[in-house]
Design a protein around this motif. Sequence first.
Motif, mmCIF file in Angstrom:
data_model
loop_
_atom_site.group_PDB
_atom_site.id
_atom_site.type_symbol
_atom_site.label_atom_id
_atom_site.label_comp_id
_atom_site.label_asym_id
_atom_site.label_seq_id
_atom_site.Cartn_x
_atom_site.Cartn_y
_atom_site.Cartn_z
ATOM 1 N N GLY A 144 0.195 -44.034 -11.062
ATOM 2 C CA GLY A 144 1.385 -44.138 -9.901
ATOM 3 C C GLY A 144 1.790 -42.818 -9.456
ATOM 4 N N GLY A 145 2.743 -42.772 -8.593
ATOM 5 C CA GLY A 145 3.133 -41.581 -8.222
ATOM 6 C C GLY A 145 2.347 -41.494 -6.801
ATOM 7 N N ASN A 146 2.386 -40.197 -6.462
ATOM 8 C CA ASN A 146 1.882 -39.918 -5.027
ATOM 9 C C ASN A 146 0.326 -39.947 -5.042
ATOM 10 O OD1 ASN A 146 4.312 -39.505 -3.685
ATOM 11 N ND2 ASN A 146 4.476 -37.606 -4.807
ATOM 12 N N ILE A 147 -0.222 -41.013 -5.304
ATOM 13 C CA ILE A 147 -1.766 -41.245 -5.164
ATOM 14 C C ILE A 147 -2.370 -41.085 -3.889
ATOM 15 C CG2 ILE A 147 -3.454 -42.771 -5.900
ATOM 16 C CD1 ILE A 147 -1.749 -44.208 -7.865
ATOM 17 N N THR A 148 -3.223 -40.661 -3.354
ATOM 18 C CA THR A 148 -4.198 -40.517 -2.433
ATOM 19 C C THR A 148 -5.499 -40.728 -2.636
ATOM 20 O OG1 THR A 148 -4.636 -38.153 -2.199
ATOM 21 C CG2 THR A 148 -2.122 -38.684 -1.676
ATOM 22 N N ALA A 149 -6.137 -40.939 -1.584
ATOM 23 C CA ALA A 149 -7.833 -41.309 -1.473
ATOM 24 C C ALA A 149 -8.421 -39.999 -2.093
ATOM 25 C CB ALA A 149 -8.129 -41.729 -0.118
ATOM 26 N N ALA A 150 -7.742 -38.634 -1.745
ATOM 27 C CA ALA A 150 -8.458 -37.451 -2.019
ATOM 28 C C ALA A 150 -8.134 -37.203 -3.756
ATOM 29 C CB ALA A 150 -7.492 -36.406 -1.473
ATOM 30 N N ASP A 151 -7.620 -38.213 -4.366
ATOM 31 C CA ASP A 151 -7.673 -38.051 -5.962
ATOM 32 C C ASP A 151 -8.712 -38.704 -6.363
ATOM 33 O OD1 ASP A 151 -5.102 -36.721 -5.791
ATOM 34 O OD2 ASP A 151 -3.872 -38.756 -6.034
ATOM 35 N N GLY A 181 3.470 -51.322 -7.027
ATOM 36 C CA GLY A 181 5.120 -51.186 -7.427
ATOM 37 C C GLY A 181 5.201 -49.682 -7.923
ATOM 38 N N ASN A 182 4.164 -48.918 -8.268
ATOM 39 C CA ASN A 182 4.362 -47.670 -8.959
ATOM 40 C C ASN A 182 4.139 -46.590 -8.168
ATOM 41 O OD1 ASN A 182 4.508 -49.138 -11.644
ATOM 42 N ND2 ASN A 182 2.652 -48.226 -12.574
ATOM 43 N N LEU A 183 3.452 -46.860 -6.927
ATOM 44 C CA LEU A 183 3.067 -46.010 -5.967
ATOM 45 C C LEU A 183 4.283 -45.074 -5.444
ATOM 46 C CD1 LEU A 183 0.211 -47.746 -4.032
ATOM 47 C CD2 LEU A 183 0.222 -46.239 -6.036
ATOM 48 N N ARG A 184 4.074 -43.976 -5.017
ATOM 49 C CA ARG A 184 4.959 -43.086 -4.440
ATOM 50 C C ARG A 184 6.475 -43.073 -5.386
ATOM 51 N NH1 ARG A 184 2.377 -45.980 -0.760
ATOM 52 N NH2 ARG A 184 3.700 -47.549 -0.883
ATOM 53 N N ASP A 185 7.538 -43.438 -4.994
ATOM 54 C CA ASP A 185 8.702 -43.268 -5.625
ATOM 55 C C ASP A 185 9.201 -44.548 -6.267
ATOM 56 O OD1 ASP A 185 9.549 -44.614 -3.304
ATOM 57 O OD2 ASP A 185 11.605 -43.509 -3.299
ATOM 58 N N GLY A 186 8.303 -45.567 -6.490
ATOM 59 C CA GLY A 186 8.511 -46.844 -7.024
ATOM 60 C C GLY A 186 9.118 -46.819 -8.398
ATOM 61 N N ILE A 187 8.624 -46.080 -9.429
ATOM 62 C CA ILE A 187 9.016 -45.958 -10.728
ATOM 63 C C ILE A 187 10.419 -45.339 -10.640
ATOM 64 C CG2 ILE A 187 8.723 -44.832 -13.019
ATOM 65 C CD1 ILE A 187 5.653 -45.605 -12.381
ATOM 66 N N PRO A 188 10.637 -44.042 -10.233
ATOM 67 C CA PRO A 188 11.988 -43.686 -10.223
ATOM 68 C C PRO A 188 13.158 -44.349 -9.427
ATOM 69 C CG PRO A 188 10.506 -41.701 -9.182
ATOM 70 C CD PRO A 188 9.863 -43.425 -9.536
ATOM 71 N N ARG A 189 12.442 -45.409 -8.551
ATOM 72 C CA ARG A 189 13.851 -45.987 -7.778
ATOM 73 C C ARG A 189 14.087 -47.275 -8.803
ATOM 74 N NH1 ARG A 189 11.966 -49.122 -4.311
ATOM 75 N NH2 ARG A 189 9.814 -48.287 -3.853
ATOM 76 N N LEU A 190 13.023 -47.816 -9.767
ATOM 77 C CA LEU A 190 13.328 -48.762 -10.545
ATOM 78 C C LEU A 190 14.162 -48.481 -11.656
ATOM 79 C CD1 LEU A 190 12.156 -51.791 -11.927
ATOM 80 C CD2 LEU A 190 10.780 -50.018 -13.035
ATOM 81 N N LEU A 191 13.969 -47.210 -12.168
ATOM 82 C CA LEU A 191 14.667 -46.703 -13.308
ATOM 83 C C LEU A 191 16.151 -46.301 -12.814
ATOM 84 C CD1 LEU A 191 11.885 -44.449 -15.095
ATOM 85 C CD2 LEU A 191 12.809 -46.764 -15.680
ATOM 86 N N ARG A 192 16.071 -45.775 -11.733
ATOM 87 C CA ARG A 192 17.681 -45.520 -11.039
ATOM 88 C C ARG A 192 18.430 -46.619 -10.978
ATOM 89 N NH1 ARG A 192 14.634 -40.769 -7.429
ATOM 90 N NH2 ARG A 192 14.910 -39.282 -9.028
ATOM 91 N N ALA A 193 17.616 -47.668 -10.382
ATOM 92 C CA ALA A 193 18.336 -49.123 -10.283
ATOM 93 C C ALA A 193 19.189 -49.364 -11.570
ATOM 94 C CB ALA A 193 17.656 -49.973 -9.870
ATOM 95 N N ALA A 194 18.408 -49.342 -12.515
ATOM 96 C CA ALA A 194 18.838 -49.805 -14.110
ATOM 97 C C ALA A 194 20.063 -48.989 -14.522
ATOM 98 C CB ALA A 194 17.599 -49.744 -14.916
ATOM 99 N N GLY A 195 20.341 -47.565 -13.722
ATOM 100 C CA GLY A 195 21.416 -46.855 -14.490
ATOM 101 C C GLY A 195 20.718 -45.286 -15.113
#
Length: 223
Positions: free
Chosen positions: A161-168, A183-197
Amino acid sequence: MTKNTPAAQDTGHSHDYLPAAGRDSMLPFYDILTRLLGAGKVHRSLIQQAALAPDTRVLEIGCGTGTLTVAAKDAQPRADVVGTDPDPLALARAERKIRGRSGIRFERAYAQDLPFPDAAFDHVFSSFMLHHLPAEVQPVFASEALRVLRPGGRLHLADIGGNITAADGYAARRMLRNQHVSGNLRDGIPRLLRAAGFDCEEVDSGVYRHVGRVTFYRATRPA
């Protein structure tokens, strides 16, 4: 690497979880496969990022056959280390890896229902597990990880996940089309974890030939 899910009907088998190797019949090849996919490098990075101190309590959620859990114990012999997974066959293999050792154990548990009291651990590890959870279960996992960490404790998470691009590369392009990774792409994981606290930061990110981009996160339970 492991796969926790309550949605057996979506995985083509009769369990209420996805087996560690995808199918029970593939379990004998699980450790070989994960090594080929680069799990060893990911595990070493997670452990280095955690900088485990003596006498800390460590939990891995979704431990599969226990490779990361055992590596954490090897890195800090004075830590108390626990690995959890819903797959009893994988846990049986994990148990064989620690025969005769103390200060390390395995328990059967789901990521969304951890059998531990509040604030029981200083560190929680999660490696290639999050993207296998259904979208509705992921927030529960995040809340459970927060709950079992002491104030100031940290979740160390690595996943595709994270900032995956076709160039990878080819594997990354495949992952961009994979609905389980969306759901893991871009800032999906930080948003999930921050929403939990959690307070969450990206620690590292790199391209792995067979799985695409892997991104590492450190999420801290506020004091």
